[in-house]
Design an enzyme around this catalytic site. Structure first.
Site, PDB file in Angstrom:
ATOM      1  N   GLU A  93       0.848  -1.186   0.000  1.00 28.96           N
ATOM      2  CA  GLU A  93       0.000   0.000   0.000  1.00 28.96           C
ATOM      3  C   GLU A  93       0.889   1.243   0.000  1.00 28.96           C
ATOM      4  O   GLU A  93       1.810   1.328   0.810  1.00 28.96           O
ATOM      5  CB  GLU A  93      -0.924  -0.062   1.219  1.00 28.96           C
ATOM      6  CG  GLU A  93      -1.906  -1.218   1.092  1.00 28.96           C
ATOM      7  CD  GLU A  93      -2.407  -1.772   2.418  1.00 28.96           C
ATOM      8  OE1 GLU A  93      -2.346  -1.065   3.429  1.00 28.96           O
ATOM      9  OE2 GLU A  93      -2.842  -2.942   2.430  1.00 28.96           O
ATOM     10  N   ASP A 132       0.063  -4.462  12.847  1.00 31.42           N
ATOM     11  CA  ASP A 132      -1.304  -4.819  13.265  1.00 31.42           C
ATOM     12  C   ASP A 132      -2.127  -5.415  12.125  1.00 31.42           C
ATOM     13  O   ASP A 132      -3.156  -6.036  12.365  1.00 31.42           O
ATOM     14  CB  ASP A 132      -2.025  -3.573  13.768  1.00 31.42           C
ATOM     15  CG  ASP A 132      -1.164  -2.748  14.702  1.00 31.42           C
ATOM     16  OD1 ASP A 132      -1.485  -2.659  15.879  1.00 31.42           O
ATOM     17  OD2 ASP A 132      -0.134  -2.208  14.231  1.00 31.42           O
ATOM     18  N   SER A 150      -5.318  -5.070   0.429  1.00 36.63           N
ATOM     19  CA  SER A 150      -5.603  -6.503   0.495  1.00 36.63           C
ATOM     20  C   SER A 150      -4.380  -7.205   1.074  1.00 36.63           C
ATOM     21  O   SER A 150      -3.599  -7.814   0.344  1.00 36.63           O
ATOM     22  CB  SER A 150      -5.865  -7.065  -0.905  1.00 36.63           C
ATOM     23  OG  SER A 150      -6.905  -6.388  -1.547  1.00 36.63           O
ATOM     24  N   GLU A 151      -4.218  -7.097   2.383  1.00 38.37           N
ATOM     25  CA  GLU A 151      -2.987  -7.645   2.970  1.00 38.37           C
ATOM     26  C   GLU A 151      -2.835  -9.145   2.694  1.00 38.37           C
ATOM     27  O   GLU A 151      -1.713  -9.636   2.520  1.00 38.37           O
ATOM     28  CB  GLU A 151      -2.935  -7.389   4.486  1.00 38.37           C
ATOM     29  CG  GLU A 151      -2.610  -5.953   4.870  1.00 38.37           C
ATOM     30  CD  GLU A 151      -3.792  -4.996   4.736  1.00 38.37           C
ATOM     31  OE1 GLU A 151      -4.911  -5.489   4.507  1.00 38.37           O
ATOM     32  OE2 GLU A 151      -3.590  -3.785   4.841  1.00 38.37           O
ATOM     33  N   HIS A 196      -2.758   0.151  15.860  1.00 35.95           N
ATOM     34  CA  HIS A 196      -1.663   0.570  14.976  1.00 35.95           C
ATOM     35  C   HIS A 196      -0.319   0.589  15.691  1.00 35.95           C
ATOM     36  O   HIS A 196       0.625   1.183  15.180  1.00 35.95           O
ATOM     37  CB  HIS A 196      -1.919   1.974  14.412  1.00 35.95           C
ATOM     38  CG  HIS A 196      -2.793   1.999  13.190  1.00 35.95           C
ATOM     39  ND1 HIS A 196      -4.103   1.634  13.226  1.00 35.95           N
ATOM     40  CD2 HIS A 196      -2.537   2.342  11.902  1.00 35.95           C
ATOM     41  CE1 HIS A 196      -4.633   1.761  12.021  1.00 35.95           C
ATOM     42  NE2 HIS A 196      -3.692   2.180  11.189  1.00 35.95           N
TER      43      HIS A 196
END
Ligand code: TPP
Ligand code: MG
Length: 822
Positions: A500, A556, A530-531, A598
């Site tokens: 990203e 995270d 879309s990890e 985070h």
């Protein structure tokens, strides 16, 4: 968003509507007679033959599972066997037109696809190539049992090889295609273009996209087919894979011959069930799975439903869709309608469907129907079909006899080599580039603006008076990462990086500033959010022979890529019998200041999973050296970076961070400062709080601390730590992960066992609290602080004179926190 694309409000705010194209459903309507002009007799018979082979193979397994015997040969197979009896036409139709260099991926129910694609490849390969493939696989160990006594053609031998290699794999034999380490749900054989099958439903959904990306980026021949179940369309990785596969940038932004869609066919093997759940009418809302394509891109993925009960309908679809891909208009989605007579697994009592339904589908059995049609159209005689069946039964019987013979087809000898599987987990190779050709770059490295800027920086952070240089002049940790990464881009032509905000933004934390100028789109690009697919695509890319550097923006978000990081990335080297390598380095940034979702250090999670290397450098020198080592390797590395220290300068390596290439071996902790009274072992950014603690200990209590930076978590060489403990007799282990079940605890337990005799007190673990990470303003109550280390030493190891601790490290407090689960 790239600046080249202007979002014009006057355009996008205009009213209008979206028009969808009709999605064809079962439109193939040719009779076998009509197809006589397109298929020779041999070709018709081959289709029939391949379906019969699958049917007999699966019937054999069904009988073994349900009755403990096949053709009078007894055998007990305790493992899985998800059978595809009924689905043969779909598999053979899918594989028939594919060339050897076309790759298929599949699911837990893919025996049929392995055989169909294998038979298709055997048909297309010449004898010499076949011989070479068979003889070179595990030095001919899979071939030897079927070769002995074989009379007949090379192609006939290859069929035996295919059946035997698959079956031995299912029975966990060392002679299997993957040394028996894959088994029924993961078997594959890459020389025939059969790539890994996946026991995690939808697992191939993003991995196959990575394979298609590999073909595109590296200009390889062939297409990729992702065979996935109708129920898997509900899975995150499948949806993410589809999203990744249909990104507009391939056609909008990628340049030159790279412009155009991915060579991918998503082949929904639609047997209309996911275990007992009916996808149409119960567990999904798509009604007809082909509808999904309409939502993904403007060309609707050229989506179609095809009658997978008629092999010729599927072949017809593949012929048309391959053309779409050749025209660079992929990817394609096919909804191939089929039905399994067999249960989900042989123990399935089919309580979720009626006998009438199964019988209705059996009445239209594609093999019987196709055979009858061949006879009716005077293409073949009953006798010819019968002969195919008899021959097939003989091959399957003989293969089974060979595969269950413990002498001919032994399991791995774990008595003799107890560490065998352990040694297969990692490949530990040192490979500069995955292919030998010129890397595509936009400009010579020395002309890169960032490289020029870095060349003016101070590579050690202090001047000769010990004063730090200004931040802007100081070579920082992010520069170390950048140098290693750009260097590899100029060495390894297969290397791609994405994630990203990787391109125009320069990476979320500016590590990639300057890379955009250096690289064309197809080597550095922005991924969708879309990890799962970010990691999954890298896995598929690496399986095919490339090297990938995906990024997870915050630690995270690793949970979003859970299956890929825990079940896929670490397992395929070993599950493949070491056929595959996995040169994937995942950069994972550990946050702070951004609260509960985070700012978490999850280093323990990948460290817990066998098959991953895990590193966490804390200095520019280590960051560059470890990134170099990671990118030179062939193993998956989870590369943690801390956002607290991206701009820290080098304060330990007096000569400064070398400009030239060097590697720091993964697994070697480093003594950062020597001391004699207490060892402090630190993971990641806590190193700088440890320095402060050491200062307090020195100045206030005259204690000298030996500071060791773990640098790596897996592997981890304890030698230096044990040496240090022998000297100091005391150790504190600290890091930012919540202490419970952390890697800190693992270190403490191993050090206790390995250095018990030298310790004055048990190792003390100081991790963060087992809470949510609070807001930045409250973080000092959560993450280890220098005073915590001093207080803990005072409480647990060595009472410090006149010390007044602020934090309670007493046993009572520890007991209480554990009792309350906090
Ligand atoms: C992630 C995951 N969830 C659940 C399962 C258990 N499971 C195995 S097969 C299956 C059904 C899959 O249906 P489909 O994708 O349509 O493939 P089919 O079995 O019909 O070939 C389920 C739920 C699994 N293996 N993986
Ligand atoms: Mg299904």
């Amino acid at each position: 968003m790239p600046k080249t694309q202007f979002i014009n409000p006057s355009e996008v705010r205009k009213s209008g509507q979206i028009d969808f194209q009709p999605i064809p459903v079962n439109q193939y309507n040719k009779s076998i007679k009509e197809e006589k002009e397109n298929f020779s007799k041999d070709e018709f018979l081959k289709i029939y033959h391949d379906m019969v082979v699958i049917r007999e193979f699966e019937t054999m397994l069904n009988l073994i599972k349900t009755r403990g015997e096949y053709n009078g040969i007894p055998y007990h197979h305790p493992g899985p066997a998800h059978l595809s009896i009924g689905q043969e036409a779909a598999a053979v139709g899918m594989a028939y037109t594919l060339d050897t260099e076309d790759f298929i991926f599949g699911s837990h129910r893919s025996h049929g696809e392995i055989l169909a694609k294998g038979l298709s490849a055997i048909n297309k390969l010449d004898d010499e190539s076949l011989q070479k493939i068979m003889e070179s696989h595990f030095d001919g160990k899979t071939l030897a049992p079927v070769k002995s006594g074989h009379k007949g053609t090379t192609k006939e031998l290859a069929i035996k090889f295919l059946v035997y290699g698959t079956l031995s794999e299912i029975f966990a034999r060392e002679t299997g295609f993957n040394k028996g380490l894959g088994g029924s749900m993961h078997a594959f054989f890459t020389p025939f273009g059969v790539y890994p099958n996946n026991a995690i439903v939808g697992g191939s959904g993003d991995i196959a996209v990575g394979a298609a990306l590999f073909k595109k980026v590296n200009r390889k021949k062939g297409i990729v087919v992702a065979n996935i179940g109708d129920a898997s369309m509900a899975c995150g990785p499948v949806w993410e894979g589809l999203t990744f596969a249909t990104m507009a940038q391939y056609t909008e932004l990628w340049e030159g011959d790279m412009k155009g869609g991915l060579p991918l066919i998503v082949n929904i093997v639609n047997n209309q069930y996911g275990m007992g759940g009916q996808t149409s009418g119960e567990t999904m809302g798509y009604d007809i799975a082909a509808r999904i394509g309409a939502g993904l891109n403007a060309n609707q993925m050229h989506s179609e439903r095809v009658d997978g009960y008629n092999p010729l309908a599927v072949i017809d679809a593949y012929r048309r869709k391959k053309k779409v891909i050749q025209d660079k208009k992929g990817p394609v989605l096919l909804d191939v309608l089929t039905y399994r007579f067999s249960g989900h697994s042989p123990s399935d009592a089919s309580s979720y469907r009626t006998k009438e339904e199964i019988e209705a589908w059996e009445e239209q059995d594609s093999i019987i129907w196709f055979g009858n049609e061949l006879v009716k159209a005077e293409i073949a005689t009953e006798a010819e079909l019968e002969e195919i069946k008899t021959k097939t039964t003989t091959i399957i019987s003989n293969s089974m006899k060979l595969a269950i013979d413990d002498e001919i087809s032994p399991h791995m000898d774990m008595d003799k080599y107890p560490n065998l599987i352990g040694e297969m987990m990692l490949s530990n190779r040192s490979v500069e580039k995955m292919e030998d050709r010129k890397p595509e770059v936009n400009l010579p490295i020395e002309e890169n603006p960032r490289v020029r800027q870095i060349s003016k920086k101070e590579r050690f952070m202090f001047d000769e008076n010990g004063e730090p240089f200004s931040k802007i002049k100081t070579y920082a940790l992010r520069d170390g990462l950048f140098e290693a990464i750009i260097d590899r881009f100029y060495k390894d032509p297969t290397l791609i990086a994405y994630g990203e905000e990787n391109r125009d933004w320069g990476g979320a934390f500016a590590v990639y500033r300057g890379l955009t100028e250096a690289l064309p789109y197809h080597r550095l690009f922005n991924a969708p959010i879309s990890e799962g697919a970010i990691v999954g695509v890298a896995i598929g890319y690496a399986m095919c022979g490339g090297r990938a550097l995906p990024e997870i923006m915050y630690c995270d978000f690793l949970g979003r890529a859970g299956d890929e990081v825990f079940n896929q990335l670490p397992k395929w080297q070993a599950m493949s019998g070491n056929v595959l390598k996995m040169p994937v380095v995942i950069r994972v940034s550990v946050g702070s200041k951004y609260g509960a979702q985070h700012s978490q250090d999850w280093t323990a999670l990948p460290a817990h999973i066998p098959g991953l290397k895990v590193v966490f450098p804390a200095t520019p020198y280590d960051a560059k050296g470890l990134m170099n080592a990671a990118l030179q390797g062939t193993d998956p590395v989870v590369f943690f970076e801390s956002q607290r220290i991206y701009d820290i300068g080098e304060m330990f390596h007096k000569e400064g961070v070398p400009e030239e290439y060097y590697e720091i071996p993964i697994g070697e902790p480093d003594v950062k400062t020597e001391g004699k009274d207490v060892t402090i072992l630190s993971i990641g950014a806590t190193l700088y709080r440890v320095l402060e603690a050491a200062k307090i200990l020195e100045e206030k209590y005259n204690l000298s601390a030996e500071i060791i930076d773990a640098r790596s978590l897996v592997p981890f060489n304890y030698e230096k730590v044990i040496e240090s403990v022998k000297k100091t007799g005391r150790i504190v282990i600290t890091g930012d992960a919540p202490a419970r079940c952390s890697f800190l605890r693992d270190l403490a337990s191993n050090i206790t066992e390995l250095a018990f005799d030298y310790l004055d007190a048990p190792p003390v673990v100081i991790g963060s609290r087992n809470w949510i990470t609070p807001a930045h303003e409250l973080e000092d109550y959560f993450f280890p602080q220098p005073e915590w280390i001093v207080d803990a030493i005072h409480h647990k190891i060595l009472p410090l004179e006149n010390h007044e601790p602020k934090n309670d490290f007493s046993d009572e407090e520890q007991m209480d926190r554990n009792a309350r689960g906090i």
